[in-house]
Motif scaffolding. Sequence first.
Motif, PDB file in Angstrom:
ATOM      1  N   GLY A 263       0.811  -1.215   0.000  1.00  0.00           N
ATOM      2  CA  GLY A 263       0.000   0.000   0.000  1.00  0.00           C
ATOM      3  C   GLY A 263       0.840   1.259   0.000  1.00  0.00           C
ATOM      4  O   GLY A 263       0.649   2.152  -0.836  1.00  0.00           O
ATOM      5  N   ASP A 264       1.785   1.339   0.918  1.00  0.00           N
ATOM      6  CA  ASP A 264       2.649   2.508   0.975  1.00  0.00           C
ATOM      7  C   ASP A 264       3.549   2.579  -0.248  1.00  0.00           C
ATOM      8  O   ASP A 264       3.899   3.676  -0.717  1.00  0.00           O
ATOM      9  CB  ASP A 264       3.501   2.493   2.241  1.00  0.00           C
ATOM     10  CG  ASP A 264       2.676   2.716   3.502  1.00  0.00           C
ATOM     11  OD1 ASP A 264       1.449   2.910   3.385  1.00  0.00           O
ATOM     12  OD2 ASP A 264       3.254   2.700   4.601  1.00  0.00           O
TER      13      ASP A 264
ATOM     14  N   ALA B 121       1.561   4.167  -3.057  1.00  0.00           N
ATOM     15  CA  ALA B 121       1.425   5.601  -2.816  1.00  0.00           C
ATOM     16  C   ALA B 121       2.741   6.326  -3.090  1.00  0.00           C
ATOM     17  O   ALA B 121       2.762   7.403  -3.693  1.00  0.00           O
ATOM     18  CB  ALA B 121       0.971   5.850  -1.375  1.00  0.00           C
TER      19      ALA B 121
ATOM     20  N   ALA C 176      -6.084   2.091  -2.321  1.00  0.00           N
ATOM     21  CA  ALA C 176      -5.046   3.107  -2.523  1.00  0.00           C
ATOM     22  C   ALA C 176      -5.309   3.914  -3.784  1.00  0.00           C
ATOM     23  O   ALA C 176      -5.122   5.146  -3.798  1.00  0.00           O
ATOM     24  CB  ALA C 176      -3.674   2.441  -2.590  1.00  0.00           C
TER      25      ALA C 176
ATOM     26  N   SER D 243      -5.983   7.924  -3.942  1.00  0.00           N
ATOM     27  CA  SER D 243      -5.184   8.819  -4.779  1.00  0.00           C
ATOM     28  C   SER D 243      -6.068   9.635  -5.710  1.00  0.00           C
ATOM     29  O   SER D 243      -5.855  10.848  -5.891  1.00  0.00           O
ATOM     30  CB  SER D 243      -4.177   8.008  -5.604  1.00  0.00           C
ATOM     31  OG  SER D 243      -3.295   7.306  -4.761  1.00  0.00           O
TER      32      SER D 243
END
Length: 216
Positions: free
Chosen positions: A101-102, A105, A166, A170
């Motif tokens: 997930g990170d 991003a 995600a 965004s």
Amino acid sequence: MTPVDSTAVADLLGVLAYAELTAFDRLAEDARLAPTLHGRAALAKMAAAEIGHHVRLTERLAELGVDPAAAMAPFVPALDTFHESTRPKTWLEGLVKAYVGDGLASDFYREIASFLPEPDRALVLEVLADTGHADFAVREVRAAIAADRTVGGRLALWGRRLVGEAMTQSQAVIAEHDRLAELIMTGTGDIAGVGRLIERITTAHTERMATLGLRG
């Protein structure tokens, strides 16, 4: 390079500053799920790195004459909604979220950073650099899958859910902030350029899942 609106720079630094602050909170919380002291210490160190990034970003906002809290505030609802909807229930889910997930991003913000002038481009790329979490997450997740093959299926589903959430987050951030949307459109050139940007991010996500030993 086309001149960049200073307010777009402040928006990007603001969303990243809040993202780093929430990353600190999450990693510190996830550390308590660790099955070993080694794992707990590893995540605690990563949390410390994230708060360091947060400080760098807020200091830069102050240099630009922007109140850091005001710059972060517009992004709180979208990021908080994402994290509340993807709160991990287990240690392994927390690792996959941080890595997948990170990671997605970070890829997204790294693409936008390429449109910024210096020194802000370098700062953003610096705070998005891996804090050591990637290799640690990969080792832990792959070891868990090797020990129990059923773990892989559950984590693959979790990874697919994360990428969907995600991408939604965004899109919400961009849709609600015209200056960021304009920065992306100007930087990529046109809709086709935006499509290629999304394709690069999606490809990187698939590769990240494969590295974990999961099917994206």
